[in-house]
Design an enzyme around this catalytic site. Structure first.
Site, PDB file in Angstrom:
ATOM      1  N   SER A 129       0.853  -1.187   0.000  1.00 50.71           N
ATOM      2  CA  SER A 129       0.000   0.000   0.000  1.00 50.71           C
ATOM      3  C   SER A 129       0.888   1.236   0.000  1.00 50.71           C
ATOM      4  O   SER A 129       2.072   1.179   0.370  1.00 50.71           O
ATOM      5  CB  SER A 129      -0.891  -0.009   1.251  1.00 50.71           C
ATOM      6  OG  SER A 129      -1.479   1.255   1.485  1.00 50.71           O
ATOM      7  N   TYR A 175      -1.646  -0.517  10.726  1.00 50.86           N
ATOM      8  CA  TYR A 175      -1.764  -0.758   9.285  1.00 50.86           C
ATOM      9  C   TYR A 175      -0.494  -0.334   8.567  1.00 50.86           C
ATOM     10  O   TYR A 175       0.048  -1.080   7.735  1.00 50.86           O
ATOM     11  CB  TYR A 175      -2.981  -0.017   8.737  1.00 50.86           C
ATOM     12  CG  TYR A 175      -3.246  -0.300   7.279  1.00 50.86           C
ATOM     13  CD1 TYR A 175      -3.815  -1.505   6.882  1.00 50.86           C
ATOM     14  CD2 TYR A 175      -2.931   0.627   6.292  1.00 50.86           C
ATOM     15  CE1 TYR A 175      -4.061  -1.779   5.543  1.00 50.86           C
ATOM     16  CE2 TYR A 175      -3.174   0.365   4.954  1.00 50.86           C
ATOM     17  CZ  TYR A 175      -3.740  -0.842   4.585  1.00 50.86           C
ATOM     18  OH  TYR A 175      -3.968  -1.112   3.256  1.00 50.86           O
TER      19      TYR A 175
END
Length: 311
Positions: free
Chosen positions: A152, A165
């Site tokens: 990501s 995350y």
């Protein structure tokens, strides 16, 4: 005689370099995983869908145009993944493509997020990817296959309120880079996919999170665009067919790589005002994002509270 569109599509899929091979996608019940499974099936791959949500997983598998199977499986469970790998090889054949896509996210201050919830994000996103690689590497070695780690842009610049995350995605990127050097001599290629704003349920309610909303609002207009899971899956499928070392969704993200040292400072400056508000995001508690993440967290808690089996 004019050829039908269906006939042309069938011949095109048959000529595709991935046609007839076996793909494994984790986190395939919904979102990018489900869209990628559909895209890979559409180019003629046999697809094994792995995930936590049995009913949703079965529905996704049944909608695929090609041969498929699904396995309810927790990527943090090495024994279950080893069993899944044996089932895939027995029913479809050895995997040529394995996509470590399973992931969850939590938004909220580090000190207000339950330690067990924070750890779960790391376990699924980072350790789960390593477990997936461990389970399927023998098959990928046999097929000289391709392992794709879904990362990501969270690995580019860590965002406040998303510590688990961001840490997990940065760790997953580093894991994939290390693994690449180890397995390339055996003919196995490792790719890393960097995804930006993608229209999955994990992104639902993003504008209600002041920090994430501020980050998106202050990005250039093209960078604020949310891309559909289907479009992202198409980009990923092209990269998989090319055995790309780096995949970007959207493709222009490749030009951000040289700027990565600047991103942490830019992110901190952008979010500073929201974090200083006494009634802002820093006063909230950790929240699991998306239906898939909530399903995983609920299943995990249920398994922890279940009585032990009789000996």
């Amino acid at each position: 005689m004019h050829d039908s569109p269906d006939g042309r599509r069938a011949r095109s899929a048959h000529a595709h370099p991935l046609h007839g091979r076996v793909a494994v996608v984790t986190g395939a019940a919904r979102g990018v995983g489900e869209a990628l499974a559909r895209s890979l099936s559409g180019v003629g791959m046999q697809v094994a869908l792995l995930g936590r949500e049995r009913a949703t997983l079965l529905k996704a598998a049944e909608a695929l145009p090609g041969r498929s199977m699904c396995v309810e499986c927790d990527v943090t469970d090495r024994t279950a993944l080893a069993d899944a790998a044996r089932r895939v090889e027995r029913e479809l054949g050895p995997a040529s493509v394995v996509v470590a896509n399973a992931g969850i996210a939590v938004s909220g201050p580090f000190d207000r997020t339950a330690g067990e919830l924070w750890q779960r994000v790391i376990d699924v996103n980072l350790t789960g990817s390593a477990n997936t690689a461990r389970a399927f590497l023998p098959q990928l070695t046999a097929t000289r296959g391709y392992f794709l780690q879904i990362a990501s842009t969270a690995a580019f610049g860590a965002a406040p309120m998303m510590s688990a995350y961001c840490a997990s995605k940065a760790g997953a990127e580093s894991f994939a880079l290390s693994l690449r050097g180890e397995v390339e001599p055996a003919g196995v290629q490792v790719g890393i996919a960097y995804l930006h704003w993608t229209g999955t349920d994990m992104l639902t309610g993003i504008d209600d999170d002041p920090v994430l909303a501020a980050l998106r609002r202050n990005q250039p207009r093209p960078a604020r665009r949310v891309h559909s899971a289907a479009q992202v899956a198409q980009w990923l499928t092209r990269g998989i067919a090319r055995r790309s070392r780096h995949l970007y969704a959207p493709p222009w993200l490749r030009w951000c790589q040289p700027l990565r040292p600047l991103f942490p400072a830019l992110v901190a400056r952008t979010t500073r005002r929201e974090l200083r508000r006494p009634d802002g995001a820093a006063s909230s508690s950790g929240t699991v994002l998306g239906a898939g993440g909530r399903a995983d967290w609920n299943s995990y808690r249920a398994s922890r509270s279940a009585p032990p089996a009789d000996p």
